[in-house]
Scaffold this active site. Structure first.
Site, PDB file in Angstrom:
ATOM      1  N   GLU A  51      29.440  -3.666  87.101  1.00 25.89           N
ATOM      2  CA  GLU A  51      30.249  -2.827  87.988  1.00 25.89           C
ATOM      3  C   GLU A  51      31.360  -3.698  88.575  1.00 25.89           C
ATOM      4  OE1 GLU A  51      28.068  -0.137  90.354  1.00 25.89           O
ATOM      5  OE2 GLU A  51      29.752   0.373  91.654  1.00 25.89           O
ATOM      6  N   ARG A  52      32.586  -3.239  88.391  1.00 23.74           N
ATOM      7  CA  ARG A  52      33.780  -3.976  88.851  1.00 23.74           C
ATOM      8  C   ARG A  52      33.892  -5.354  88.184  1.00 23.74           C
ATOM      9  NH1 ARG A  52      35.614   0.726  90.424  1.00 23.74           N
ATOM     10  NH2 ARG A  52      34.255   1.676  91.955  1.00 23.74           N
TER      11      ARG A  52
ATOM     12  N   LYS B  28      21.279  -2.731  99.429  1.00 27.93           N
ATOM     13  CA  LYS B  28      22.294  -1.738  99.795  1.00 27.93           C
ATOM     14  C   LYS B  28      21.514  -0.459 100.077  1.00 27.93           C
ATOM     15  CE  LYS B  28      26.215   0.803  97.716  1.00 27.93           C
ATOM     16  NZ  LYS B  28      27.217   0.778  96.632  1.00 27.93           N
TER      17      LYS B  28
ATOM     18  N   GLU C  59      26.640   5.056  99.728  1.00 31.09           N
ATOM     19  CA  GLU C  59      27.133   5.525  98.431  1.00 31.09           C
ATOM     20  C   GLU C  59      25.984   6.012  97.540  1.00 31.09           C
ATOM     21  OE1 GLU C  59      29.610   2.237  97.048  1.00 31.09           O
ATOM     22  OE2 GLU C  59      31.264   2.995  98.263  1.00 31.09           O
TER      23      GLU C  59
ATOM     24  N   ARG D 286      36.002   5.905 108.951  1.00 32.23           N
ATOM     25  CA  ARG D 286      35.131   5.022 108.161  1.00 32.23           C
ATOM     26  C   ARG D 286      35.121   3.587 108.705  1.00 32.23           C
ATOM     27  NH1 ARG D 286      35.677   4.042 101.602  1.00 32.23           N
ATOM     28  NH2 ARG D 286      34.638   2.019 101.562  1.00 32.23           N
TER      29      ARG D 286
ATOM     30  N   ASP E 259      36.861  -1.982 102.611  1.00 29.12           N
ATOM     31  CA  ASP E 259      36.225  -2.357 101.343  1.00 29.12           C
ATOM     32  C   ASP E 259      37.105  -3.284 100.518  1.00 29.12           C
ATOM     33  OD1 ASP E 259      34.528  -2.494  99.216  1.00 29.12           O
ATOM     34  OD2 ASP E 259      35.033  -0.531  98.387  1.00 29.12           O
TER      35      ASP E 259
ATOM     36  N   GLU F 162      38.514  -6.430  92.227  1.00 28.94           N
ATOM     37  CA  GLU F 162      38.447  -4.971  92.154  1.00 28.94           C
ATOM     38  C   GLU F 162      39.741  -4.310  92.627  1.00 28.94           C
ATOM     39  OE1 GLU F 162      35.194  -3.288  94.378  1.00 28.94           O
ATOM     40  OE2 GLU F 162      35.876  -1.234  94.062  1.00 28.94           O
TER      41      GLU F 162
ATOM     42  N   TRP G 119      37.365   8.706 100.539  1.00 30.41           N
ATOM     43  CA  TRP G 119      37.674   8.045  99.267  1.00 30.41           C
ATOM     44  C   TRP G 119      39.093   8.398  98.802  1.00 30.41           C
ATOM     45  CZ3 TRP G 119      32.573   8.992  95.952  1.00 30.41           C
ATOM     46  CH2 TRP G 119      31.542   8.192  96.474  1.00 30.41           C
TER      47      TRP G 119
HETATM   48  C1  GCV Z   1      28.522  -1.813  94.019  1.00 29.34           C
HETATM   49  C2  GCV Z   1      32.871  -0.313  96.550  1.00 29.34           C
HETATM   50  C3  GCV Z   1      32.903  -0.447  95.053  1.00 29.34           C
HETATM   51  C4  GCV Z   1      31.563  -0.094  94.440  1.00 29.34           C
HETATM   52  C5  GCV Z   1      30.505  -1.002  95.063  1.00 29.34           C
HETATM   53  C6  GCV Z   1      30.530  -0.805  96.579  1.00 29.34           C
HETATM   54  C7  GCV Z   1      29.582  -1.726  97.291  1.00 29.34           C
HETATM   55  O1  GCV Z   1      32.728   1.013  96.920  1.00 29.34           O
HETATM   56  O2  GCV Z   1      33.916   0.346  94.546  1.00 29.34           O
HETATM   57  O3  GCV Z   1      31.645  -0.290  93.060  1.00 29.34           O
HETATM   58  O4  GCV Z   1      29.240  -0.731  94.547  1.00 29.34           O
HETATM   59  O5  GCV Z   1      31.819  -1.075  97.064  1.00 29.34           O
HETATM   60  O6  GCV Z   1      30.046  -2.740  97.785  1.00 29.34           O
HETATM   61  O7  GCV Z   1      28.409  -1.437  97.358  1.00 29.34           O
END
Ligand code: GCV
Length: 708
Positions: free
Chosen positions: A191-192, A311, A315, A360, A389, A417, A566
Site C-alpha cells: 500500500e502506497r 491501527k 478507515e 478532521r 495525513d 505518497e 476525503w
Molecule cells: C495504510 C492514508 C493512506 C492509507 C493509509 C492510511 C494510514 O489514508 O492513504 O493508504 O493506510 O493513511 O496511515 O493508515
C-alpha cells in the site's frame, strides 16, 4: 533445512570506481543503485591515509553481531582499497580495535567507563588512542550492537572523505525505537509503495531466505534503524497465524545480528477472525486470554519480538470503539499480553471519527488527550507528523507535547505518497527537520518536537521515531534513485535529530554518488530546495489535501468521495469571496489545541507564517500578503515559481553528466522529465480551477516568463 540463495548479497558488497575529483578522468561505470549508500567506492587520493590508519582490524567477541562487524569491514575495505585489511589479533601502529569491556581486555584497560556509561546499550565511543605504545583507533561500546554502529560510523567517515586520524566521537541514539513501518500486504503488494512488490517472499519463507534480507538489514543497521514492522497497518489477520509466524521468525533470525528487531501490525479483530471467538471486546476475559496465548506463541518463536503496531477504528479497521470501549482499553489489552515479555504496543493516533468534531484536523487530539494517563506503561501513542495525513507541508501535530503522561512517538513517511511517489525528486530531510525543530512550547521555549520525542519535555518510558517506508523489490530498492535519500535521512535523523538536513544530504550524496566536491555541492543544493519547490507547484501557502484518486496529482476540484473529509473542496473551501480553512479562535478554534504562544502565532493573521496561511486562515483573494501582492497573485507566483524550480532541477542534474555514472544519470533524468511536465501541468490546472473563483487573470509578467 534453510537454503540461502547465492548472489546478490555478495555482489552488493563489491566496490566501484568513482573517486575524488582529481582522479575522475572518464565517466564512472554504470551502476544500478542496488548497493544504496554502501557502495564503498575507492577513496581515491585519501586511500593511503586510510590504509595507514587501518593496518589490521581486531574485533574482540564471538557473537553473531561481531561476525557482522568482521564481514562488513572485510567487504568494505576490499572494495575501497582493492584488498581486505587483515582481521587478526595483533596490536600494531594503525590497528582498529573493536569490542566491549566484557569482550575485550584492551578495551577494559582503556578505562572508558565514564564515556561508556553515557552511551547506553546502542551507543559507542570511536576514538584515536594509544594502546601498548601504538597509535590505534578504538571502537568501544557496552554491547556488540553499539560496536557495529560504531564500525558503520567509521566507514561513513571514510566514504565521505573525512579524516580518521584524530577521532573523538561519542554517540548514542536520541530515541529508543527507530523503526521501519512497511505497509506490505501478504499478497506481495505494498500500500502506497512505488518501488515494486514487497521484499518479503511469503511463499518461499521460512525455508528459502533471499539474500536481500541481509542487505536490507545491513542498510537499516548502517543508519541506526533498529526494527521493522513488516506488514501493513491495514492488517491481514493471517500474519498472526502459526504458519506465518514461522515465516516471520525466519526473517527475525536473519536480522537479529544486525540489531533489527521484528514487530508486527496486529488486527484488533484477530481473536474473532483468526481465533474463532465471538467477540474482540477488550473487557471479555476470553479475548484477553487469546491475546496472551498469542503473545506467548510469538515469543516462543521470536524471543526478542518487539511488539505490535495497531491501527484501530480508523478507515474501516476494527478497534475497541466497535465494542463501546476506548482506545486506551484497546491498547491496554494488547499491552498486558506483551508485558511479561517486555514487548510494546504502538497505538496509532491516526483516527478521525466524524462524531468527534466537524474538522478532521481536530479529532485525534480530542480523542487522545482525554485518555492521557490511562495507558499501560508499555504503550506508546504513534502520531503522524501532522494532523491530516503526510501532506507536502503540515504544521506539527498538536498532540506532540500535549500528552504529559503517555509516551508519544512520531510517524513520518518516507514513501512519497503525497510527494511525487518516486517519480518526483523530493528530499524529505528538510521537511522532517522543519517538523523536528518546531517548538511546541509545551513546557516553555525549547520544547521542540525532537525534545518531546526524546523524552526531554515530559519524562517518557518509550521514545521513538518511525517511518512509513519505501523499499520494494525494484533493483534500486526505492524506485527513484533519490528516494533512497529519504530512507537514509529517516535513519540518520531518528538517531540524531540535531543533524542538519544539509549534512545528511551531503553524507548521502557522497556515499551514493560521488565525492567530487563540486558535484556534491550541486546535488546537495538540488536536494535541499526540492521539497519547497514541490510544495510550490502542488500546495503552497498552507493549502492541503488538494488530492483525489491515488494521491499523486493535486485535484482541487475533487468534491466527491465516500467521506467529505476525503475531498479537496472540504479543505480549501474556495469561493468567489476567498479561500482557506478558518481554524482561528474566530473560526473552529483548532489553533487552541496548540500551547501559547504557538496558538497566538497561528491565530493572528499578521504573525501566522505564510507557509501555513490557508491552513489556519480563510482569506479574501485581494488580501495583501507580506510581499505586497494580493493572495491570488502570490498563489500564482508560487505555482509558477515551483514549475520553474522543477525545470531548473532537471537542468542542474543534466549539468552533472559525466560526473555520475551514465545509467543512474539517465534514470534520474527520465524521472525529472516527468517531474517538469507534471509541475507545469499541475500549475496550469490548479490555477485554472482557482481562477474560476478568484475571477482574476494570471499576472501577465508570470505568463510571459513561460511564453518566452
Ligand atoms: C495504510 C492514508 C493512506 C492509507 C493509509 C492510511 C494510514 O489514508 O492513504 O493508504 O493506510 O493513511 O496511515 O493508515
Amino acid at each position: 533445512m534453510r537454503t540461502t540463495l547465492a548472489g546478490a548479497a555478495g555482489v552488493s558488497l563489491g566496490g566501484c570506481a568513482t573517486g575524488s575529483s582529481s582522479l575522475v578522468r572518464t565517466p564512472p561505470p554504470d551502476e544500478d543503485g542496488y548497493r544504496l549508500w554502501l557502495r564503498y567506492a575507492s577513496p581515491g587520493a585519501a586511500a593511503r591515509g586510510y590504509e595507514r590508519a587501518m593496518r589490521n582490524i581486531r574485533v574482540d567477541g564471538a557473537s553473531a553481531t561481531c561476525g557482522v562487524i568482521r564481514n562488513e569491514l572485510r567487504a568494505a575495505t576490499t572494495a575501497m582499497f582493492g584488498r581486505p585489511v587483515p582481521l587478526d589479533e595483533s596490536v600494531q601502529e594503525g590497528s582498529v580495535i573493536i569490542g566491549t569491556p566484557r569482550s575485550s581486555e584492551l578495551i577494559r584497560d582503556l578505562n572508558l567507563g565514564a564515556e561508556l556509561e553515557g552511551v547506553g546499550n546502542e551507543g559507542f565511543v570511536l576514538r584515536s588512542a594509544r594502546v601498548e605504545g601504538k597509535s590505534v583507533t578504538v571502537i568501544a561500546a557496552n554491547e556488540d550492537i553499539g560496536a557495529l554502529y560504531g564500525a558503520f560510523h567509521l566507514l561513513r567517515l571514510m566514504q565521505t572523505a573525512r579524516p580518521i586520524a584524530r577521532l573523538n566521537v561519542v554517540e548514542r541514539p536520541a530515541v529508543q525505537l527507530r523503526l521501519m513501518n512497511h505497509w506490505d500486504n501478504l499478497n506481495g503488494t505494498i500500500e502506497r509503495g512505488y518501488a515494486g512488490r514487497s521484499l518479503w517472499q511469503w511463499r518461499e519463507l521460512p525455508d528459502t531466505l533471499s539474500p536481500r534480507y541481509v542487505d536490507y538489514a545491513r542498510a537499516c543497521c548502517s543508519i541506526g534503524i533498529n526494527g521493522a514492522v513488516i506488514n501493513n497497518v491495514n492488517a491481514d489477520v493471517r500474519i498472526l497465524s502459526a504458519e506465518y509466524l514461522r515465516k516471520v521468525a525466519a526473517l527475525a533470525d536473519v536480522w537479529r545480528p544486525f540489531g533489527v528487531r521484528m514487530y508486527l501490525s496486529a488486527n484488533f479483530a484477530a481473536p474473532v477472525r483468526l481465533g474463532g471467538l465471538s467477540t474482540a471486546d477488550p473487557r471479555d476475559p476470553a479475548v484477553a486470554d487469546w491475546w496472551k496465548a498469542k503473545a506467548d506463541e510469538i515469543y516462543a518463536l521470536i524471543p526478542d519480538f518487539g511488539g505490535f503496531l495497531v491501527k484501530a477504528n480508523s478507515e474501516g479497521q476494527p478497534g475497541p470503539k466497535t465494542y463501546g470501549r476506548t482506545h486506551a482499553e484497546g491498547a491496554n489489552l494488547l499491552a498486558d499480553a506483551l508485558a511479561p515479555h517486555k514487548g510494546v504496543v504502538m497505538w496509532r493516533a491516526f483516527v478521525y471519527d466524524e462524531d468527534v468534531d466537524p474538522d478532521r484536523a481536530k479529532r485525534a487530539y480530542l480523542e487522545f488527550t482525554r485518555l492521557d494517563g490511562q495507558f499501560r506503561p508499555n504503550v506508546a501513542v504513534q502520531v503522524k507528523n501532522g494532523a491530516i495525513d503526510f501532506q507536502p507541508r503540515e504544521p506539527f501535530h498538536p498532540l506532540f507535547g500535549a500528552m504529559k503522561e503517555t509516551p508519544v512517538i512520531a510517524e513520518i513517511q518516507a514513501t512519497q505518497e503525497y510527494t511525487g511517489q518516486a517519480k518526483h525528486l523530493v528530499y524529505l530531510g528538510t521537511m522532517w527537520k522543519e517538523f523536528l525543530d518546531s517548538d511546541t512550547h509545551a513546557k516553555g521555549e525549547g520544547s521542540t518536537v525532537a525534545n518531546v520525542l526524546a523524552g526531554r519535555v515530559h519524562p517518557s518510558r518509550i521514545t521513538g521515531i518511525v517511518s512509513v517506508t519505501n523499499p520494494g523489490l525494484d533493483t534500486n530498492w526505492c524506485g527513484h534513485h533519490f528516494s533512497q535519500s529519504n530512507w537514509y535521512a529517516f535513519g540518520r535523523l531518528a538517531w540524531n535529530p540535531e543533524l542538519t538536513a544539509e549534512a545528511v544530504a551531503e553524507e548521502w550524496t557522497r556515499m551514493t554518488f560521488t565525492n567530487d566536491d563540486r558535484a556534491v555541492a550541486t546535488i546537495r543544493r538540488m536536494m535541499i530546495s526540492s521539497h519547497e519547490s514541490f510544495v510550490n507547484y502542488t500546495m503552497p501557502l498552507g493549502l492541503h489535501h488538494l488530492i483525489g484518486g491515488d494521491h499523486y496529482a493535486p485535484m482541487p476540484w475533487n468534491n466527491r468521495a465516500p467521506r467529505e473529509d476525503w475531498t479537496a473542496t472540504y479543505y480549501h473551501q474556495a469561493s468567489e469571496e476567498g479561500i482557506g480553512f478558518d481554524r482561528t479562535r474566530k473560526g473552529n478554534r483548532a489553533v487552541e489545541q496548540y500551547f501559547p504562544p504557538v496558538c497566538d502565532l497561528f491565530d493572528d493573521l499578521k504573525s501566522c507564517p505564510e507557509k501555513f496561511l490557508l491552513w489556519f486562515h480563510r482569506c479574501r483573494w485581494d488580501y495583501r500578503v507580506k510581499s505586497g501582492r494580493t493572495l491570488w497573485e502570490e498563489l500564482c507566483v508560487k505555482y509558477y515559481e515551483g514549475a520553474a524550480q522543477a525545470a531548473a532541477l532537471r537542468e542542474t542534474w543534466q549539468s552533472l553528466a559525466g560526473k555520475i555514472d551514465a545509467r543512474r544519470h539517465r534514470e534520474v533524468d527520465e524521472r525529472l522529465a516527468i517531474q517538469v511536465a507534471d509541475a507545469a501541468k499541475w500549475r496550469d490546472q490548479i490555477l485554472e480551477y482557482f481562477g474560476q473563483f478568484s475571477k482574476r487573470p494570471i499576472p501577465s509578467d508570470l505568463r510571459l516568463t513561460i511564453d518566452d
